[in-house]
Motif scaffolding. Sequence first.
Motif, short mmCIF file in Angstrom:
data_model
loop_
_atom_site.label_atom_id
_atom_site.label_comp_id
_atom_site.label_asym_id
_atom_site.label_seq_id
_atom_site.Cartn_x
_atom_site.Cartn_y
_atom_site.Cartn_z
N THR A 196 0.82 -1.12 -0.02
CA THR A 196 -0.09 -0.06 0.04
C THR A 196 0.90 1.22 0.10
OG1 THR A 196 -0.03 0.27 2.52
CG2 THR A 196 -1.68 -1.22 1.25
N MET A 197 0.28 2.35 -0.69
CA MET A 197 1.23 3.72 -0.33
C MET A 197 1.39 3.87 1.01
SD MET A 197 0.83 7.04 -2.35
CE MET A 197 -0.47 7.89 -1.44
N GLY A 198 0.57 3.64 1.91
CA GLY A 198 1.04 3.88 3.35
C GLY A 198 2.16 3.08 3.75
N ASP A 199 2.21 1.78 3.59
CA ASP A 199 3.44 1.01 3.88
C ASP A 199 4.56 1.33 3.08
OD1 ASP A 199 2.05 -0.43 5.96
OD2 ASP A 199 1.31 -1.97 4.60
N PHE A 200 4.28 1.77 2.02
CA PHE A 200 5.56 2.24 1.11
C PHE A 200 6.18 3.41 1.78
CE2 PHE A 200 7.87 4.17 -2.15
CZ PHE A 200 8.21 3.20 -3.23
N ILE A 201 5.45 4.11 2.29
CA ILE A 201 5.90 5.48 2.81
C ILE A 201 6.53 5.13 4.29
CG2 ILE A 201 5.46 7.51 3.90
CD1 ILE A 201 3.42 8.09 1.49
N ARG A 202 5.92 4.35 4.96
CA ARG A 202 6.60 3.88 6.28
C ARG A 202 7.93 3.07 5.98
NH1 ARG A 202 0.91 2.31 6.54
NH2 ARG A 202 0.08 3.58 8.43
N LEU A 203 7.91 2.25 4.99
CA LEU A 203 9.33 1.48 4.62
C LEU A 203 10.24 2.54 4.07
CD1 LEU A 203 7.56 -1.48 3.22
CD2 LEU A 203 9.11 -1.54 5.18
N GLY A 204 9.83 3.42 3.23
CA GLY A 204 10.60 4.41 2.65
C GLY A 204 11.39 5.35 3.49
N LEU A 205 10.78 5.62 4.56
CA LEU A 205 11.22 6.59 5.68
C LEU A 205 12.22 5.64 6.52
CD1 LEU A 205 7.99 8.78 6.38
CD2 LEU A 205 10.28 9.37 5.22
N HIS A 206 12.03 4.24 6.60
CA HIS A 206 12.83 3.83 7.57
C HIS A 206 12.15 3.63 8.88
CE1 HIS A 206 15.58 3.04 4.26
NE2 HIS A 206 15.97 4.32 4.55
N ASP A 207 10.79 4.06 8.80
CA ASP A 207 10.10 3.88 9.90
C ASP A 207 9.96 2.49 10.80
OD1 ASP A 207 10.05 6.76 10.10
OD2 ASP A 207 8.13 6.81 9.53
N VAL A 208 9.95 1.67 9.65
CA VAL A 208 9.80 0.21 9.90
C VAL A 208 10.35 -0.62 8.92
CG1 VAL A 208 7.57 -0.01 8.64
CG2 VAL A 208 7.87 -1.70 10.46
N LYS A 209 10.68 -1.97 9.28
CA LYS A 209 11.50 -2.45 8.12
C LYS A 209 10.52 -3.76 7.74
CE LYS A 209 16.15 -1.89 9.96
NZ LYS A 209 17.28 -2.39 10.51
N GLU A 210 10.79 -4.35 6.49
CA GLU A 210 9.76 -5.27 6.04
C GLU A 210 9.59 -6.43 6.89
OE1 GLU A 210 9.03 -7.47 1.61
OE2 GLU A 210 10.96 -6.29 1.99
N HIS A 211 10.74 -7.06 7.32
CA HIS A 211 10.68 -8.21 8.22
C HIS A 211 10.38 -8.13 9.66
CE1 HIS A 211 11.50 -10.32 4.32
NE2 HIS A 211 12.25 -9.70 4.31
N THR A 212 9.90 -6.89 10.00
CA THR A 212 9.86 -6.43 11.50
C THR A 212 8.47 -6.99 11.84
OG1 THR A 212 11.14 -4.61 11.32
CG2 THR A 212 9.73 -4.92 13.22
N THR A 213 8.33 -7.63 12.95
CA THR A 213 6.94 -8.04 13.50
C THR A 213 6.43 -6.81 14.46
OG1 THR A 213 7.72 -10.58 13.61
CG2 THR A 213 5.83 -9.88 14.92
N ILE A 214 5.28 -6.36 13.88
CA ILE A 214 4.64 -5.57 14.70
C ILE A 214 3.55 -5.72 15.70
CG2 ILE A 214 3.15 -3.40 14.30
CD1 ILE A 214 5.87 -3.09 12.67
N THR A 215 3.95 -5.55 17.06
CA THR A 215 2.72 -6.00 17.94
C THR A 215 1.86 -4.84 18.37
OG1 THR A 215 4.61 -5.38 19.49
CG2 THR A 215 4.55 -7.42 18.87
N ASP A 216 2.22 -3.62 18.22
CA ASP A 216 1.44 -2.44 18.40
C ASP A 216 0.81 -2.14 17.23
OD1 ASP A 216 -0.23 -0.44 19.38
OD2 ASP A 216 1.38 0.58 20.66
N THR A 217 -0.49 -2.90 16.81
CA THR A 217 -0.97 -2.49 15.17
C THR A 217 -1.37 -0.84 15.11
OG1 THR A 217 -2.96 -3.68 15.90
CG2 THR A 217 -1.27 -5.14 14.75
N LYS A 218 -2.12 -0.64 16.45
CA LYS A 218 -2.80 0.60 16.33
C LYS A 218 -1.69 1.81 16.36
CE LYS A 218 -6.08 3.51 19.00
NZ LYS A 218 -7.05 3.30 20.31
N ASN A 219 -0.75 1.75 17.18
CA ASN A 219 0.40 2.50 16.97
C ASN A 219 0.98 2.85 15.85
OD1 ASN A 219 2.00 4.95 18.45
ND2 ASN A 219 3.74 3.19 17.88
#
Length: 721
Positions: free
Chosen positions: A503-526
Amino acid sequence: MNEAIMIPRTQNHNQDSFINIFLFLVLLVVMSVSHKPLSAQPQAQVFLDSLYSSKELGCTITNDSTTFRLFAPRATNVVLVLFQRHTDESGIETSMKRDANGVWEYSSSENLLGKYYGYRVFGPGGRGEVFNPNIIIADPYSKAVATKVNWHQPAKTLIIKSDYDWEGDTFIASNEHSQLIIYEAHVRDLTAHSSSGIEAKGTYKGLTEEGKQGGLSYLKNLGVNTIELLPTQKFGNIELPFRDSSVLQHGYPFNTWNPYERNHWGYMTSYFFAPETYYGTDGTMQRDQYNGTDGRAINEFKDMVKTFHKNGIAVIMDVVYNHVSQYDFNPFKYIDKFYYFHCDSNGNYIMTSGCGNDFKTNRPMARRLIVESVLYWMKEYHIDGFRFDLATMIDWETCKLITAEARKINPNVILIAEAWGGGKYDLGGFSDIGWAAWNDLIRNGVKGQNPNDGLGFIFGKFQGGNTTKSFMSYVTGTLREDGGPFVKQEHSINYLESHDDNTMGDFIRLGLHDVKEHTTITDTKNHAKLTAKQLALNKLAAMYLFTAQGPVMIHEGQEFARSKLIAPTNAPDTRVGMIDHNSYDKDNETNYLNYDHAEMNQSLVSYYQGLIALRRSHPILSSAPKEAVTFLKTDDDFHLAFHLDPGKLGEDPAYSELKKDNQFIVLLNGNPKKNLTLQLPSSGWKVVGNPDKVTQDKPFGKVPKKVTVPPTSGMILMKGK
């Protein structure tokens, strides 16, 4: 179907019956003595291409008779099997008769409405052949089909007649295709989540409910005027058992990639004339139960279309004619593999589609079926347009015939190509025949091609071969005269996100390095809640998209920067909690729209609403000819400024409405560190869009002759003529 499509022929196909039958018998003899598969016998290909029938295929009913017809050119016998119930394992079997052109026929003196049927198709053996009369197949022209929920998807055709009151409904898309604002969505995703508030969740009927947080009311509030539904023709929902080696002995691949054993998106069509029955109110995915037993999905689908139309939303169907379902008892495979599919010299399926087979669209009767399918959905379901999956794999003659025949029914029909597939890429070719195409050039140039090393304008980067000149070209419609592929701006479907990839939202999160592709997210709301930087990038991308000339498409949830996190599941998926860039197999909350997240990111939703409302009110923002667009000089590669002035249009009557519109200046700053400062060409401008909000009802006031736009943001100025 009331009449068959008469396909233009290059040779005489009204041959004497005796000659055709004689040639058929000769073909059988040749095949029996040849050690080569049919795909390696040129004389056999010529004969098959010579066969054509204009007879109505499938099942036709009158008050006192029922007629069945199946085109099976190399079958040695076809047996009709008639069932009283969908659960019957055996039925009344009757041999059918073949005519000179390969059509098998049987007529009953009874009206068999409400019964079920299928075919046993007998044929020659030999290298690559898959005729199997032990498998009863449903009719490829099925208007309704009952299917068993397993990966083989055993099916029976339901003999049905749909009496439906359209209440005067008709097509609603206008001829101004540049003004389309398309929302690409999946039927289930729109209403299946608990936050939607819909009662009939995940169904066609659910999309007729109003006054709820999700579904139809959400789309109306957003302001889109067109919905593009992911495949809704009956498809293979279930895929191969996960890591089950027993399938190997039957020639199927060992499934190491799909632990869900599901196909959620629907790009595996089984029946081109029947709606997907899982989306009916009786739909189920309980294994070995049945879908479609009473045909209710037909009228529920029509109710959905009629409701969308009443609310000013046109309906586009995503259709797949380049390949068929890979694993189930797809009828075309058992009717005649070598007629309907591209095969290599060893008799194996060619699969450049990446989906197990490539449909041979240039066969005369395959072409007829595709065109009749398109026309059927237009006439029977009032569909306003079609998006063709991997359209470069459909031969040009078929594409042109679709265009000609569809426009006879609706001159304003929307025809959109995914202009790649099978190793080919041809946006310009589709523009030449009057089709639109998904414009991946603007997608890659503005957002980027991948979030690792392919970032675009909104990040202050040149993706691939992009330049400042190409950024300007995207604004005016990526036209051929500017080095782009399109003859007209209305052919450029401008988009930044689709069902494919992140998604573009995830593309931007990944492009900013706010998250990595293989990171497990536990706080989904945040994780879903946008940071200030993420919000800024999403808003800038949206402003660029909605001020580019030509039709716009957004994907479901793009307006709140949806994140596709792999949801908790009973499937053995080790990637739960990670971002998913290919969620085709997940009928769960990975894909379902969480409307609570839309509320959480309401600032972005409101921004989209403002841009959509502004664009719909001012056609100069979508349909401006090049002479009305002037690019203003800036001092940075990622500072883009342009003036839309309807006063520059000539006296052509086609411009009469545009000339009544206001002037606009759009300022887009993709530089993440530097302000965009511009001396305006005149005074009297009002701000209707800034980094925080877009509104035309309450402009933010007049601006001085010099304006400044902060990094990673945009501004829209407006004034009267």
